[in-house]
Design an enzyme around this catalytic site. Sequence first.
Site, PDB file in Angstrom:
ATOM      1  CB  CYS A  31       7.175   9.198  -2.257  1.00 57.92           C
ATOM      2  SG  CYS A  31       7.402   8.404  -0.675  1.00 57.92           S
ATOM      3  CD  GLN A  82      11.759   9.392   7.326  1.00 53.21           C
ATOM      4  OE1 GLN A  82      12.745   8.893   7.875  1.00 53.21           O
ATOM      5  NE2 GLN A  82      11.265   8.941   6.187  1.00 53.21           N
ATOM      6  CB  THR A 123       0.250   6.361   2.706  1.00 57.29           C
ATOM      7  OG1 THR A 123       1.638   6.597   2.426  1.00 57.29           O
ATOM      8  CG2 THR A 123      -0.598   7.038   1.658  1.00 57.29           C
ATOM      9  CB  THR A 161      -8.677 -10.123   8.604  1.00 60.20           C
ATOM     10  OG1 THR A 161     -10.023 -10.473   8.341  1.00 60.20           O
ATOM     11  CG2 THR A 161      -8.020 -11.179   9.475  1.00 60.20           C
ATOM     12  CG  HIS A 192       8.559   0.772   5.263  1.00 62.60           C
ATOM     13  ND1 HIS A 192       9.391   1.438   4.410  1.00 62.60           N
ATOM     14  CD2 HIS A 192       7.362   1.396   5.170  1.00 62.60           C
ATOM     15  CE1 HIS A 192       8.727   2.411   3.803  1.00 62.60           C
ATOM     16  NE2 HIS A 192       7.483   2.415   4.259  1.00 62.60           N
TER      17      HIS A 192
HETATM   18  N1  PLP Z   1       5.492  10.178   5.983  1.00 62.57           N
HETATM   19  C1  PLP Z   1       6.809  10.301   5.853  1.00 62.57           C
HETATM   20  C2  PLP Z   1       7.513  11.455   6.510  1.00 62.57           C
HETATM   21  C3  PLP Z   1       7.539   9.374   5.114  1.00 62.57           C
HETATM   22  O1  PLP Z   1       8.872   9.514   4.997  1.00 62.57           O
HETATM   23  C4  PLP Z   1       6.852   8.308   4.500  1.00 62.57           C
HETATM   24  C5  PLP Z   1       7.582   7.351   3.643  1.00 62.57           C
HETATM   25  O2  PLP Z   1       8.440   7.709   2.855  1.00 62.57           O
HETATM   26  C6  PLP Z   1       5.467   8.208   4.673  1.00 62.57           C
HETATM   27  C7  PLP Z   1       4.830   9.167   5.417  1.00 62.57           C
HETATM   28  C8  PLP Z   1       4.679   7.094   4.057  1.00 62.57           C
HETATM   29  O3  PLP Z   1       4.892   5.892   4.775  1.00 62.57           O
HETATM   30  P1  PLP Z   1       4.312   4.519   4.236  1.00 62.57           P
HETATM   31  O4  PLP Z   1       5.307   3.995   3.273  1.00 62.57           O
HETATM   32  O5  PLP Z   1       4.185   3.635   5.437  1.00 62.57           O
HETATM   33  O6  PLP Z   1       2.985   4.796   3.624  1.00 62.57           O
END
Ligand code: PLP
Length: 531
Positions: free
Chosen positions: A353, A209, A102, A267, A231
């Site tokens: 999300c 993804q 993000t 950091t 993750h």
């Molecule tokens: N972009 C995509 C396609 C995702 O599936 C996700 C997470 O669901 C993200 C961005 C966001 O990743 P992060 O959790 O590392 O901010």
Amino acid sequence: MKRKDRLREWFSKDSFFQALKTAVADFTRRRREVYLDNNATTPILPTVAARMNEVLTRNYGNPSSLYRQALEASAVLEDARRTVAGAMHADIEEIIFTSCATEANNTVLKGLADHFYPEKKRILALPVEHPSVIQTLHYLAGKGLDVVWIPVDRFGNADLAQLEALIDDQTFLIVTMYANNEIGTIQDLTRICEIAQKHGVLVFSDCVQALGKVPLDFASCRVDYASFSAHKIHGPKGIGALYVRKGRPIPIFMHGGHQERGFRAGTESIHNIAGFAQACRHITDSLKKAEQVQTLKRGLADALQAAKPDLQINTPANSLPNTLNLTFPDVYNAELIAALDYYGIAAAAGSACSTPDNKPSHVLSAIGLSDTQARQTIRLSLSEHTSKADIDYATWVFREFFSGSFGSTTALWPGQLNQSMLDDPDLFILDIRFWYDRLLFSSISGSYESSLLTFKNHLDRIPADKNILVICQGGFYSPMVAFFLRSKGYQRVSYLASGLHAWKTANPDLFARACGENIHNLDAEGESGVI
Ligand code: PLP
């Protein structure tokens, strides 16, 4: 009656088979947890956890300092950077670590807007991007940038001819995720980069993804910027990376230090970075297993289609091997997910999300699904650790659900919960919203409040002889609680579909009259539970 006949009669009783089925189901449930939400996040690999632990305890030095511990931490950092770069055939100087994808997405979009605007102001983007991209683009549109959505087909594939036609002399960026998190569609990134190069436009691709599921080679695919998240590949949460092709402007998001060559101050989270690298070391192995994952996915899709022939598959052939997005006509996804959860299966409705609010997924809307269809849609995402036995078990649970043998709770839609129902003395409202939802607006008068996480402690206060109505904020948690109460023998259980927020919006006058008084807090101690 002969003993044989008596036995036959006894065995033929519905109640016997029901009890047997429930017993088998409960037994199997205890034996199997099936995690089918790997696009939301993935379980950490033991080798990753071990490496992180090692770095946490041994390499505590701050890489910016000037002594042995600092140099050791610095070595871990640069070794990790080389490994992560290798996962996409990039150079070490093309990787900047961020706190998550993000952040990387925000950095690229806001940074490039700063760089190009107002000389150039057009950004072309897919309407099926992740919310961290979509919402940042809405923010930029509010600042005066011209964000134009690229037309997509019913699987979310970009229409490349229209994309090219939309490029004008104001256009500086094309935004195209490589693989979609909800429906799994893979874009033709190489072709999009060729079109962009022809017109002197940059390309940014959210590759979160794609990493670990499809091969990435930025030596041949000329993408300019890309984002990643650890993750999603069995690494730790809270660490991501931004790829910036050599020679492209590097946007600065975090000021205040020289870390990451001054492009991202703060950091470094060395243990997370080392965990990310360790997860990347498993990518070759994951890619080798892609076909096996795809076979399991197809088997699952076929089995579900046989169990429910009218289901609609929203995932195209050219998709992530692990992702399956399905619409089940006449099935409310929140109720299905609640049943799956009860039987140990983790699945998602729409994007992870956006699950706490009840808005239908923008991706499903963009590919043409109605709001009703979106609420009948779930996403299953496998991993290389999903087994055939997991899929067989999941198939069995789906089949039982469709056959109606789990029993059912009743969904009350916002238009159905009216004054006369609220006046019914036999109604017991269990409001399981979280404390922060309750700060937004109060519960229905006379409700019993307890959190989703604590209501099980109060089963003795939830009367089995009343009509139980379970309420949550967005409509996704209440079916879970309703399903649980049913399994505990409560006969008359319903839940407020779409949640209290939707009910309040649909019935503002009734809400004003019927909320806020004589609310009981089951979690509060002693007799002072009325608030
Ligand atoms: N972009 C995509 C396609 C995702 O599936 C996700 C997470 O669901 C993200 C961005 C966001 O990743 P992060 O959790 O590392 O901010």
